[in-house]
Design an enzyme around this catalytic site. Structure first.
Site, PDB file in Angstrom:
ATOM      1  N   ALA A 124      46.733 127.140  64.332  1.00 58.56           N
ATOM      2  CA  ALA A 124      45.473 127.242  63.584  1.00 58.56           C
ATOM      3  C   ALA A 124      44.942 128.655  63.338  1.00 58.56           C
ATOM      4  CB  ALA A 124      44.409 126.416  64.287  1.00 58.56           C
ATOM      5  N   ALA A 125      45.211 129.607  64.229  1.00 58.24           N
ATOM      6  CA  ALA A 125      44.594 130.936  64.070  1.00 58.24           C
ATOM      7  C   ALA A 125      45.123 131.618  62.802  1.00 58.24           C
ATOM      8  CB  ALA A 125      44.909 131.789  65.289  1.00 58.24           C
ATOM      9  N   LYS A 129      42.473 128.092  57.420  1.00 54.01           N
ATOM     10  CA  LYS A 129      42.755 126.714  56.987  1.00 54.01           C
ATOM     11  C   LYS A 129      41.927 125.706  57.780  1.00 54.01           C
ATOM     12  CE  LYS A 129      47.183 128.328  55.422  1.00 54.01           C
ATOM     13  NZ  LYS A 129      47.065 129.693  56.021  1.00 54.01           N
ATOM     14  N   ASP A 197      51.190 125.090  59.531  1.00 54.92           N
ATOM     15  CA  ASP A 197      51.322 126.382  58.854  1.00 54.92           C
ATOM     16  C   ASP A 197      52.129 127.239  59.830  1.00 54.92           C
ATOM     17  OD1 ASP A 197      50.743 128.133  56.691  1.00 54.92           O
ATOM     18  OD2 ASP A 197      49.252 129.129  57.944  1.00 54.92           O
ATOM     19  N   CYS A 250      54.329 131.484  54.864  1.00 53.51           N
ATOM     20  CA  CYS A 250      54.012 132.565  53.911  1.00 53.51           C
ATOM     21  C   CYS A 250      55.247 133.449  53.755  1.00 53.51           C
ATOM     22  CB  CYS A 250      52.780 133.340  54.348  1.00 53.51           C
ATOM     23  SG  CYS A 250      52.883 134.035  55.997  1.00 53.51           S
TER      24      CYS A 250
END
Lengths: 338, 154
Positions: A124-125, A129, A197, A250
């Protein structure tokens, strides 16, 4: 657009990008990565309505555009600002907006979170998001925001607080260990949606961070897929039937993108289906590639989405969306394919 | 059961907390669970998990925090955080200090306001629609609690 001189790109990285992009496309790519990204941010609708924020910022003399018609919360400052002005503004300190690169907003847009859902944000960090999820969920439902690093967890906590995220549980654990512990102790609890992510080589962030130029190496690109697949396969067990997962990175590296997706489809068979993510209509995205360095991928990876910087004046991203069709019989070994 | 640094307030404790909010700021209702963490810091959780589910999760997960930092109990009174004041903005009806435009900038720089309000209590600091947390009024000043990370740079 102002240009700056980035450090020299590594030859192997350039060769790989050249394989991914054709002649003119590759030139456009090389041009755009010299230019800093646009000053984009996302209105925090938990605290203020987009039109109200826009008006307020325009009253300060900022010129604001909204690039995606169906996402009025997404905004760009078109005029020049003093260095750091976007982060120092009163509206930012009050949590009225979150500074976020445009492409980084896409995984949550593709996940389509809704109020009342139970969502896991596994890596999460720093919270861009997670705050976006909470905003879409109107602080209803629940988000489990997990992060492995203590330093990054503090940044995550600070961003969640500033944005007034009240439907969140913050946990610190390695992602697959989190999933395994959850499954062992609370097997009846299932998530409606999961966002992975994933940690990645970050090739898509060259415009924002010179650090990526320095850190990039092929060993990382080759070793990360093992972690990425383990995260996915562990998380899959916590997803309810009919639930959806976004896997995003990414980076442009096919090993970490289509390679991971292709293997996952192989491991999970007919217990999972890949679906095309819905992205803003104005955005140009490209299909997943079917082959890389002599390795053929499952043809369904075509449904993944590649975002290149030169297509939309953003950073680079990769997004894949899945739906759980049924529980996998016999379980999964998360180390499979490593 | 694992030892947790988080404590979910029971119905009676929540009721007392709301009564204090009513007395201080005119608050009538507060949805969600209240969780205490470290030295009287209270967090508000609006997620759709009940107390039993949360207790079960606390038993096996390393949960660092639950919900948003809402306020702190200080000398038996409640000092709302910036988010606490924003979340309750539609209900706050008393002990409000309306800041002038200049005072907003002083306040958000973390400075105390050297003014006499005639009150010696916690006051909600606001400017129009912006709710900026709580200050503590004393004889000749309002003490500032804006955390460093949220301050305007001088």
């Amino acid at each position: 657009m102002s240009q700056r001189k980035p450090p020299e790109l590594k030859l192997l990285f350039l060769e790989r990008m050249k394989k991914l992009l054709s002649g003119e496309d590759f030139k456009k790519y090389l041009e755009i990565i010299k230019v800093p990204p646009v000053k984009s941010f996302r209105c925090n609708t938990l605290k203020i309505a987009p039109e109200k924020l826009k008006q307020r910022l325009e009253n300060k003399g900022w010129k604001i555009s909204q690039p995606w018609k169906e996402h009025s919360e997404v905004m760009i400052v078109e005029n020049e600002l003093e260095p750091g002005e976007l982060g120092r503004a009163l509206e930012h300190l009050l949590g009225y907006y979150y500074i976020q690169e445009l492409a980084s907003m896409l995984p949550v847009i593709a996940l389509k979170p809704k109020p009342g859902e139970r969502i896991l944000d596994l890596c999460a960090a720093p919270g861009s998001k997670t705050t976006q999820l909470a905003s879409e969920m109107k602080n209803k439902g629940v988000i489990f925001a997990n992060e492995i690093s203590l330093g990054r967890l503090r940044i995550l906590a600070s961003n969640l607080e500033r944005c007034g995220v009240a439907n969140v549980l913050l946990t610190r654990k390695e992602g697959s260990a989190f999933c395994n512990r959850f499954l062992k102790n609370y097997p009846e609890f299932k998530f409606d949606k999961i966002l992975i992510d994933a940690p990645c080589s970050g090739e898509g962030t060259l415009r924002s961070s010179y650090q990526t130029y320095i850190m990039w190496n092929i060993k990382t690109v080759k070793s990360l897929p093992r972690i990425q697949k383990r995260l996915f396969l562990s998380a899959f067990k916590l997803l309810k039937k009919g639930g959806e997962i976004i896997y995003s990175t990414c980076t442009h590296a096919p090993e970490e993108n289509e390679g991971v997706v292709s293997d996952i489809l192989g491991f999970l068979g007919d217990s999972i289906e890949i679906i095309e993510p819905e992205l803003p209509k104005e955005l140009k995205s490209r299909e997943g590639i079917l082959e890389w360095e002599g390795v053929s991928f499952d043809s369904r990876v075509r449904l993944c989405r590649r975002i290149y910087p030169q297509d939309n004046d953003t950073e680079g991203f990769f997004i894949a969306k899945f739906r759980k069709v049924r529980e996998l019989e016999g379980g999964i070994n998360p180390n499979e394919g490593s | 059961m694992r030892e947790s640094k988080l404590k979910i307030l029971n119905e009676e404790e929540k009721k007392q907390f709301i009564n204090k909010l009513k007395e201080q700021f005119g608050i009538k209702a507060l949805d969600g669970l209240l969780v205490q963490r470290n030295e009287g810091k209270i967090y508000l959780f609006t997620g759709n998990l009940n107390k039993e589910e949360l207790l079960k999760l606390l038993d096996f997960l390393d949960i660092d925090r639950i919900g948003v930092y809402f306020g702190k109990i200080q000398n038996d009174k409640i000092r709302l955080s910036i988010e606490g004041s924003q979340l309750l903005k539609d209900q706050i009806s008393k002990n409000i200090y309306e800041l002038s435009e200049n005072e907003v900038f002083e306040w958000m720089k973390g400075q105390e306001l050297l003014i006499s309000t005639g009150k010696r209590d916690f006051l909600i600091m606001k400017s129009g629609d912006d709710f900026l947390g709580t200050g503590k009024a004393s004889e000749n000043k309002i003490t500032n609690f804006i955390p460093k990370a949220r301050r305007l740079k001088k």
